[in-house]
Design an enzyme around this catalytic site. Structure first.
Site, PDB file in Angstrom:
ATOM      1  N   GLU A 140      -3.310   7.627  -4.331  1.00 38.71           N
ATOM      2  CA  GLU A 140      -3.289   6.337  -3.635  1.00 38.71           C
ATOM      3  C   GLU A 140      -2.987   5.226  -4.626  1.00 38.71           C
ATOM      4  O   GLU A 140      -3.679   5.090  -5.639  1.00 38.71           O
ATOM      5  CB  GLU A 140      -4.642   6.084  -2.964  1.00 38.71           C
TER       6      GLU A 140
ATOM      7  N   TYR B 201       0.849  -1.190   0.000  1.00 36.78           N
ATOM      8  CA  TYR B 201       0.000   0.000   0.000  1.00 36.78           C
ATOM      9  C   TYR B 201       0.881   1.237   0.000  1.00 36.78           C
ATOM     10  O   TYR B 201       1.846   1.331   0.764  1.00 36.78           O
ATOM     11  CB  TYR B 201      -0.900   0.017   1.247  1.00 36.78           C
TER      12      TYR B 201
END
Ligand code: ADP
Ligand code: MG
Length: 396
Positions: free
Chosen positions: A207, A119
Protein backbone atom coordinates in the site's frame (compact mmCIF):
# COMPACT_ATOMS: atom_id res chain seq x y z
CA UNK A 1 4.64 -10.66 8.27
CA UNK A 2 4.70 -6.86 8.25
CA UNK A 3 7.71 -4.59 7.95
CA UNK A 4 8.36 -0.93 8.74
CA UNK A 5 7.84 1.91 6.28
CA UNK A 6 11.58 2.61 5.95
CA UNK A 7 12.24 -1.05 5.15
CA UNK A 8 9.39 -1.19 2.65
CA UNK A 9 10.81 1.86 0.88
CA UNK A 10 14.23 0.22 0.76
CA UNK A 11 12.67 -2.84 -0.88
CA UNK A 12 10.71 -0.75 -3.38
CA UNK A 13 13.79 1.34 -4.18
CA UNK A 14 15.53 -1.91 -5.11
CA UNK A 15 12.88 -2.37 -7.79
CA UNK A 16 13.39 1.16 -9.10
CA UNK A 17 10.52 2.97 -7.41
CA UNK A 18 11.15 6.64 -6.58
CA UNK A 19 11.46 7.17 -2.83
CA UNK A 20 12.92 10.04 -0.80
CA UNK A 21 16.26 9.71 0.92
CA UNK A 22 16.03 9.06 4.63
CA UNK A 23 17.79 7.64 7.68
CA UNK A 24 16.32 5.37 10.36
CA UNK A 25 17.38 6.04 13.95
CA UNK A 26 16.68 4.48 17.34
CA UNK A 27 18.06 7.17 19.66
CA UNK A 28 17.74 10.96 19.79
CA UNK A 29 21.52 11.34 19.76
CA UNK A 30 21.53 10.05 16.16
CA UNK A 31 18.95 12.58 14.96
CA UNK A 32 21.24 15.48 14.10
CA UNK A 33 23.70 13.42 12.07
CA UNK A 34 20.77 11.75 10.30
CA UNK A 35 19.15 15.06 9.35
CA UNK A 36 22.48 16.52 8.17
CA UNK A 37 22.76 13.73 5.61
CA UNK A 38 19.58 14.98 3.94
CA UNK A 39 19.35 17.85 1.46
CA UNK A 40 16.77 19.94 3.41
CA UNK A 41 15.33 22.53 3.81
CA UNK A 42 12.26 20.43 4.69
CA UNK A 43 12.59 17.33 6.91
CA UNK A 44 9.98 14.84 8.03
CA UNK A 45 10.27 12.86 11.26
CA UNK A 46 8.21 9.68 10.97
CA UNK A 47 7.36 7.18 13.72
CA UNK A 48 8.16 3.62 12.67
CA UNK A 49 5.52 1.31 14.10
CA UNK A 50 3.59 -1.50 12.46
CA UNK A 51 0.40 0.53 12.23
CA UNK A 52 -0.96 3.23 9.97
CA UNK A 53 -2.72 6.49 10.76
CA UNK A 54 0.48 7.85 12.34
CA UNK A 55 0.05 11.35 10.98
CA UNK A 56 -3.25 11.78 12.80
CA UNK A 57 -2.10 9.75 15.80
CA UNK A 58 -1.47 11.24 19.25
CA UNK A 59 1.24 10.47 21.79
CA UNK A 60 -0.23 9.32 25.08
CA UNK A 61 2.40 11.05 27.17
CA UNK A 62 2.28 14.39 25.33
CA UNK A 63 -1.35 15.49 25.54
CA UNK A 64 -3.76 16.41 22.77
CA UNK A 65 -2.10 19.70 21.81
CA UNK A 66 1.17 18.03 20.82
CA UNK A 67 1.84 17.17 17.19
CA UNK A 68 1.24 13.65 15.82
CA UNK A 69 3.42 10.72 14.78
CA UNK A 70 4.57 12.22 11.44
CA UNK A 71 6.02 15.71 11.78
CA UNK A 72 7.42 18.27 9.37
CA UNK A 73 10.50 20.26 10.36
CA UNK A 74 11.97 23.30 8.64
CA UNK A 75 15.46 22.96 10.09
CA UNK A 76 17.82 20.32 11.43
CA UNK A 77 17.30 21.74 14.94
CA UNK A 78 13.54 21.39 14.66
CA UNK A 79 13.89 17.81 13.38
CA UNK A 80 16.10 16.98 16.37
CA UNK A 81 13.58 18.55 18.76
CA UNK A 82 10.78 16.45 17.27
CA UNK A 83 12.86 13.27 17.42
CA UNK A 84 13.74 13.91 21.06
CA UNK A 85 10.10 14.46 21.96
CA UNK A 86 8.75 11.47 20.01
CA UNK A 87 11.16 8.62 20.78
CA UNK A 88 10.12 6.27 23.55
CA UNK A 89 6.58 7.61 23.76
CA UNK A 90 3.39 5.72 22.97
CA UNK A 91 1.60 6.56 19.76
CA UNK A 92 -2.13 5.88 19.60
CA UNK A 93 -3.61 5.79 16.10
CA UNK A 94 -6.86 4.55 14.58
CA UNK A 95 -5.07 1.24 13.94
CA UNK A 96 -3.20 0.62 17.21
CA UNK A 97 -6.11 0.28 19.62
CA UNK A 98 -6.22 2.28 22.84
CA UNK A 99 -3.01 0.76 24.17
CA UNK A 100 -1.02 2.37 21.37
CA UNK A 101 2.49 1.38 20.31
CA UNK A 102 5.78 2.53 21.71
CA UNK A 103 7.87 4.40 19.16
CA UNK A 104 11.36 2.94 19.33
CA UNK A 105 12.45 3.95 15.86
CA UNK A 106 12.11 7.04 13.69
CA UNK A 107 12.67 7.61 10.02
CA UNK A 108 14.02 11.04 9.22
CA UNK A 109 13.22 11.73 5.63
CA UNK A 110 13.68 14.38 3.01
CA UNK A 111 10.53 16.53 2.84
CA UNK A 112 8.64 16.61 -0.43
CA UNK A 113 6.73 19.51 -1.98
CA UNK A 114 3.38 17.90 -2.51
CA UNK A 115 0.99 18.89 -5.29
CA UNK A 116 -1.39 15.92 -5.04
CA UNK A 117 -1.79 12.91 -2.74
CA UNK A 118 -3.01 9.74 -4.47
CA UNK A 119 -3.85 6.28 -3.15
CA UNK A 120 -2.33 3.13 -4.66
CA UNK A 121 -2.32 -0.41 -3.37
CA UNK A 122 -1.73 -3.89 -4.72
CA UNK A 123 -3.42 -6.94 -3.35
CA UNK A 124 -4.60 -10.37 -4.40
CA UNK A 125 -8.13 -9.86 -5.69
CA UNK A 126 -9.67 -13.25 -4.95
CA UNK A 127 -12.85 -12.48 -6.90
CA UNK A 128 -10.82 -12.58 -10.13
CA UNK A 129 -7.85 -14.62 -8.92
CA UNK A 130 -5.38 -11.92 -9.89
CA UNK A 131 -3.11 -9.31 -8.39
CA UNK A 132 -4.90 -5.99 -8.72
CA UNK A 133 -4.09 -2.32 -8.34
CA UNK A 134 -6.59 -0.43 -6.23
CA UNK A 135 -6.30 3.26 -6.96
CA UNK A 136 -7.97 6.50 -5.98
CA UNK A 137 -7.35 10.18 -6.49
CA UNK A 138 -8.32 10.69 -2.85
CA UNK A 139 -5.03 9.63 -1.23
CA UNK A 140 -3.63 10.79 2.08
CA UNK A 141 -4.86 10.23 5.55
CA UNK A 142 -8.59 9.59 4.97
CA UNK A 143 -8.77 6.65 2.57
CA UNK A 144 -10.99 4.67 4.96
CA UNK A 145 -13.56 7.47 4.86
CA UNK A 146 -13.37 7.55 1.04
CA UNK A 147 -13.99 3.79 0.87
CA UNK A 148 -16.98 4.23 3.16
CA UNK A 149 -18.58 7.41 1.80
CA UNK A 150 -17.64 7.51 -1.89
CA UNK A 151 -16.61 4.00 -2.97
CA UNK A 152 -17.04 5.01 -6.63
CA UNK A 153 -13.81 7.00 -6.24
CA UNK A 154 -11.87 3.76 -5.81
CA UNK A 155 -10.96 1.90 -8.98
CA UNK A 156 -9.58 -1.62 -9.36
CA UNK A 157 -7.32 -2.71 -12.23
CA UNK A 158 -6.62 -6.46 -12.21
CA UNK A 159 -3.42 -7.63 -13.90
CA UNK A 160 -3.22 -10.61 -16.23
CA UNK A 161 -0.44 -12.75 -14.73
CA UNK A 162 0.75 -13.93 -18.15
CA UNK A 163 1.04 -10.44 -19.63
CA UNK A 164 2.12 -8.53 -16.50
CA UNK A 165 1.44 -4.80 -16.31
CA UNK A 166 0.73 -3.76 -19.91
CA UNK A 167 0.88 -0.27 -21.42
CA UNK A 168 -2.92 -0.36 -21.42
CA UNK A 169 -2.98 -1.09 -17.68
CA UNK A 170 -0.60 1.80 -17.00
CA UNK A 171 -2.76 4.08 -19.14
CA UNK A 172 -5.88 3.00 -17.28
CA UNK A 173 -4.31 3.75 -13.90
CA UNK A 174 -2.81 7.03 -15.14
CA UNK A 175 -6.19 8.09 -16.52
CA UNK A 176 -7.87 7.24 -13.24
CA UNK A 177 -5.40 9.54 -11.49
CA UNK A 178 -5.55 12.17 -14.23
CA UNK A 179 -1.77 12.12 -14.64
CA UNK A 180 0.01 14.12 -17.32
CA UNK A 181 3.52 15.31 -18.18
CA UNK A 182 6.41 13.99 -16.06
CA UNK A 183 4.09 12.06 -13.75
CA UNK A 184 2.61 10.17 -16.69
CA UNK A 185 6.11 9.29 -17.87
CA UNK A 186 7.13 8.16 -14.35
CA UNK A 187 4.02 5.98 -14.19
CA UNK A 188 5.33 3.84 -17.07
CA UNK A 189 8.13 2.51 -14.89
CA UNK A 190 6.57 2.90 -11.43
CA UNK A 191 3.51 0.68 -11.79
CA UNK A 192 5.37 -2.25 -13.40
CA UNK A 193 8.04 -1.86 -10.66
CA UNK A 194 5.43 -2.06 -7.90
CA UNK A 195 3.89 -5.11 -9.53
CA UNK A 196 7.27 -6.79 -9.86
CA UNK A 197 8.10 -6.09 -6.22
CA UNK A 198 4.73 -7.51 -5.18
CA UNK A 199 5.02 -10.72 -7.17
CA UNK A 200 8.79 -11.33 -6.83
CA UNK A 201 8.65 -10.98 -3.04
CA UNK A 202 5.33 -12.77 -2.53
CA UNK A 203 3.64 -9.81 -0.90
CA UNK A 204 0.10 -10.06 0.39
CA UNK A 205 -0.37 -6.29 0.47
CA UNK A 206 1.56 -3.33 -0.86
CA UNK A 207 0.00 0.00 0.00
CA UNK A 208 1.38 3.35 -1.08
CA UNK A 209 -0.66 6.06 0.61
CA UNK A 210 0.09 8.64 -0.38
CA UNK A 211 1.68 8.25 -3.76
CA UNK A 212 2.37 11.89 -4.53
CA UNK A 213 2.70 14.13 -7.51
CA UNK A 214 5.32 16.67 -6.49
CA UNK A 215 5.26 20.33 -7.48
CA UNK A 216 8.00 19.50 -10.02
CA UNK A 217 5.54 17.12 -11.69
CA UNK A 218 7.23 13.84 -10.71
CA UNK A 219 5.81 10.91 -8.77
CA UNK A 220 7.17 9.72 -5.41
CA UNK A 221 6.29 6.91 -3.02
CA UNK A 222 5.71 8.90 0.20
CA UNK A 223 4.41 6.17 2.49
CA UNK A 224 4.67 2.40 2.06
CA UNK A 225 3.13 -0.50 3.88
CA UNK A 226 4.10 -4.07 2.98
CA UNK A 227 2.80 -7.39 4.29
CA UNK A 228 4.28 -10.64 3.09
CA UNK A 229 2.49 -13.92 2.57
CA UNK A 230 3.75 -15.94 5.55
CA UNK A 231 3.44 -19.19 3.61
CA UNK A 232 6.02 -17.99 1.07
CA UNK A 233 8.53 -16.49 3.50
CA UNK A 234 10.65 -19.62 3.43
CA UNK A 235 11.91 -18.59 0.01
CA UNK A 236 12.74 -14.98 0.98
CA UNK A 237 15.49 -15.00 3.58
CA UNK A 238 16.25 -11.37 2.72
CA UNK A 239 12.71 -10.33 3.63
CA UNK A 240 12.62 -12.56 6.70
CA UNK A 241 15.65 -10.66 7.96
CA UNK A 242 13.50 -7.49 8.07
CA UNK A 243 11.22 -8.96 10.70
CA UNK A 244 10.87 -6.84 13.86
CA UNK A 245 9.58 -9.15 16.57
CA UNK A 246 9.15 -6.28 19.03
CA UNK A 247 6.20 -5.18 16.89
CA UNK A 248 4.47 -8.55 16.95
CA UNK A 249 2.10 -10.30 19.30
CA UNK A 250 4.21 -12.46 21.66
CA UNK A 251 1.76 -15.34 21.25
CA UNK A 252 2.07 -15.25 17.47
CA UNK A 253 5.88 -15.32 17.72
CA UNK A 254 5.72 -18.31 20.06
CA UNK A 255 3.25 -20.03 17.71
CA UNK A 256 5.44 -19.50 14.67
CA UNK A 257 8.46 -20.83 16.58
CA UNK A 258 6.49 -24.08 17.03
CA UNK A 259 5.16 -23.92 13.48
CA UNK A 260 1.61 -23.61 14.80
CA UNK A 261 -1.07 -21.64 13.00
CA UNK A 262 -2.40 -19.27 15.67
CA UNK A 263 -4.94 -16.56 14.95
CA UNK A 264 -6.14 -14.08 17.58
CA UNK A 265 -9.81 -13.06 17.39
CA UNK A 266 -12.16 -10.88 19.42
CA UNK A 267 -14.32 -13.30 21.45
CA UNK A 268 -13.64 -15.32 24.62
CA UNK A 269 -13.54 -19.01 23.71
CA UNK A 270 -10.10 -20.37 22.93
CA UNK A 271 -10.03 -23.17 20.35
CA UNK A 272 -7.48 -25.90 19.76
CA UNK A 273 -8.14 -27.79 16.56
CA UNK A 274 -6.35 -29.71 13.87
CA UNK A 275 -6.83 -28.59 10.29
CA UNK A 276 -8.18 -25.36 8.80
CA UNK A 277 -11.55 -26.84 7.88
CA UNK A 278 -12.16 -28.08 11.40
CA UNK A 279 -11.05 -24.68 12.72
CA UNK A 280 -13.68 -22.94 10.63
CA UNK A 281 -16.41 -25.41 11.52
CA UNK A 282 -15.53 -25.06 15.21
CA UNK A 283 -15.71 -21.28 15.06
CA UNK A 284 -18.97 -21.38 13.11
CA UNK A 285 -20.65 -23.61 15.62
CA UNK A 286 -19.47 -21.52 18.59
CA UNK A 287 -21.06 -18.53 16.91
CA UNK A 288 -24.19 -20.55 16.18
CA UNK A 289 -24.62 -21.12 19.89
CA UNK A 290 -24.14 -17.44 20.64
CA UNK A 291 -20.48 -16.95 21.58
CA UNK A 292 -17.37 -15.79 19.76
CA UNK A 293 -13.95 -17.46 19.47
CA UNK A 294 -11.06 -15.67 21.23
CA UNK A 295 -8.53 -17.38 18.99
CA UNK A 296 -7.77 -20.63 17.32
CA UNK A 297 -4.62 -22.67 17.27
CA UNK A 298 -4.27 -25.29 14.59
CA UNK A 299 -1.82 -28.02 15.67
CA UNK A 300 -1.96 -29.59 12.21
CA UNK A 301 -1.27 -33.23 11.56
CA UNK A 302 1.37 -35.33 13.33
CA UNK A 303 2.20 -32.89 16.14
CA UNK A 304 4.29 -33.99 19.13
CA UNK A 305 3.09 -33.89 22.72
CA UNK A 306 5.40 -30.88 23.29
CA UNK A 307 3.88 -29.02 20.37
CA UNK A 308 0.36 -29.71 21.61
CA UNK A 309 1.37 -28.46 25.06
CA UNK A 310 2.85 -25.30 23.53
CA UNK A 311 -0.39 -24.71 21.62
CA UNK A 312 -2.45 -25.13 24.76
CA UNK A 313 -0.25 -22.69 26.67
CA UNK A 314 -0.53 -20.09 23.89
CA UNK A 315 -4.32 -20.36 23.96
CA UNK A 316 -4.53 -20.00 27.74
CA UNK A 317 -2.09 -17.05 27.76
CA UNK A 318 -4.76 -14.84 26.19
CA UNK A 319 -6.46 -13.03 29.10
CA UNK A 320 -9.69 -12.77 27.07
CA UNK A 321 -10.08 -16.57 27.10
CA UNK A 322 -12.89 -17.59 29.48
CA UNK A 323 -13.21 -21.16 28.24
CA UNK A 324 -11.36 -23.58 25.98
CA UNK A 325 -12.68 -25.99 23.42
CA UNK A 326 -10.34 -28.69 22.19
CA UNK A 327 -11.82 -30.19 19.06
CA UNK A 328 -9.65 -32.83 17.41
CA UNK A 329 -10.30 -35.30 14.70
CA UNK A 330 -7.45 -37.76 14.89
CA UNK A 331 -6.46 -38.85 11.42
CA UNK A 332 -2.70 -38.57 11.15
CA UNK A 333 -2.83 -36.84 14.53
CA UNK A 334 -3.36 -39.31 17.36
CA UNK A 335 -5.86 -38.55 20.11
CA UNK A 336 -3.56 -39.93 22.84
CA UNK A 337 -0.83 -37.46 21.84
CA UNK A 338 -3.36 -34.61 22.06
CA UNK A 339 -4.45 -35.82 25.49
CA UNK A 340 -0.88 -36.12 26.74
CA UNK A 341 -0.06 -32.63 25.46
CA UNK A 342 -3.11 -31.06 27.11
CA UNK A 343 -2.42 -32.83 30.42
CA UNK A 344 1.25 -31.77 30.36
CA UNK A 345 0.33 -28.15 29.64
CA UNK A 346 -2.33 -28.00 32.35
CA UNK A 347 0.07 -29.50 34.89
CA UNK A 348 2.56 -26.76 34.06
CA UNK A 349 0.35 -23.67 33.79
CA UNK A 350 -2.83 -24.76 35.59
CA UNK A 351 -6.38 -24.51 34.34
CA UNK A 352 -8.35 -21.47 35.43
CA UNK A 353 -11.20 -21.70 32.90
CA UNK A 354 -13.62 -24.44 31.80
CA UNK A 355 -12.19 -26.92 29.31
CA UNK A 356 -14.33 -28.99 26.97
CA UNK A 357 -12.64 -31.70 24.93
CA UNK A 358 -14.05 -33.51 21.96
CA UNK A 359 -11.83 -36.22 20.56
CA UNK A 360 -12.60 -38.48 17.65
CA UNK A 361 -10.53 -40.79 15.45
CA UNK A 362 -7.23 -42.59 15.87
CA UNK A 363 -6.58 -43.86 19.42
CA UNK A 364 -9.65 -42.05 20.73
CA UNK A 365 -10.24 -44.51 23.57
CA UNK A 366 -6.67 -44.20 24.79
CA UNK A 367 -6.92 -40.41 24.57
CA UNK A 368 -10.11 -40.34 26.63
CA UNK A 369 -8.56 -42.64 29.22
CA UNK A 370 -5.51 -40.38 29.60
CA UNK A 371 -7.79 -37.39 30.19
CA UNK A 372 -10.01 -39.29 32.64
CA UNK A 373 -7.10 -40.64 34.63
CA UNK A 374 -5.41 -37.24 34.80
CA UNK A 375 -7.85 -36.06 37.44
CA UNK A 376 -8.25 -32.72 35.67
CA UNK A 377 -11.61 -30.94 35.55
CA UNK A 378 -12.30 -31.65 31.91
CA UNK A 379 -15.77 -31.85 30.37
CA UNK A 380 -15.90 -34.56 27.72
CA UNK A 381 -18.11 -34.06 24.68
CA UNK A 382 -19.50 -36.64 22.31
CA UNK A 383 -19.64 -34.66 19.10
CA UNK A 384 -19.09 -31.18 17.71
CA UNK A 385 -22.60 -29.99 18.49
CA UNK A 386 -22.43 -31.26 22.05
CA UNK A 387 -18.96 -29.75 22.52
CA UNK A 388 -20.01 -26.30 21.32
CA UNK A 389 -23.11 -26.24 23.52
CA UNK A 390 -21.12 -27.34 26.55
CA UNK A 391 -18.38 -24.72 26.19
CA UNK A 392 -20.88 -21.93 25.46
CA UNK A 393 -22.91 -22.93 28.53
CA UNK A 394 -19.76 -23.08 30.67
CA UNK A 395 -18.70 -19.57 29.61
CA UNK A 396 -22.14 -18.01 30.04
P1 ADP B 1 0.40 7.67 8.00
O1 ADP B 1 -0.30 7.12 6.81
O2 ADP B 1 0.78 6.61 8.98
O3 ADP B 1 -0.34 8.80 8.64
P2 ADP B 1 2.25 8.91 6.12
O4 ADP B 1 3.63 8.48 5.81
O5 ADP B 1 1.24 8.66 5.07
O6 ADP B 1 1.81 8.28 7.52
O7 ADP B 1 2.32 10.46 6.45
C1 ADP B 1 1.19 11.24 6.72
C2 ADP B 1 1.20 12.50 5.91
O8 ADP B 1 2.38 13.24 6.17
C3 ADP B 1 1.22 12.26 4.41
O9 ADP B 1 -0.10 12.10 3.89
C4 ADP B 1 1.89 13.51 3.90
O10 ADP B 1 0.95 14.57 3.77
C5 ADP B 1 2.86 13.87 5.01
N1 ADP B 1 4.21 13.37 4.70
C6 ADP B 1 4.71 12.15 4.96
N2 ADP B 1 5.98 12.01 4.51
C7 ADP B 1 6.30 13.19 3.95
C8 ADP B 1 7.47 13.69 3.29
N3 ADP B 1 8.58 12.96 3.12
N4 ADP B 1 7.42 14.97 2.83
C9 ADP B 1 6.32 15.74 3.00
N5 ADP B 1 5.20 15.32 3.60
C10 ADP B 1 5.17 14.07 4.08
MG1 MG C 1 0.02 6.95 4.90
Amino acid sequence: MNIHEYQAKQVLKGFGAPVASGVAITSASEAEAAARQLPGPLYVVKSQIHAGGRGKGKFKELGTDAKGGVRLAKSVEEAVAHATEMLGNTLVTAQTGDAGKQVNRLYIEDGADIARELYCSLLVDRSVGRVAFVVSTEGGMDIEAVAHDTPEKIITVAIDPAAGVTDADVAKISDAYGLDGAAREDAKSLFPALYKAFTDKDMALLEVNPLIVMTDGHLRVLDAKVSFDGNALFRHDDMKALRDETEEDAKEIEASAWDLAYVALDGNIGCMVNGAGLAMATMDIIKLYGKEPANFCDVGGGASKEKVAAAFKIITADPAVQGILVNIFGGIMRCDVIAEGVVAAVKEVGLKVPLVVRLEGTNVDLGKRILNESGLAITAADDLDDAAQKIVAAVK
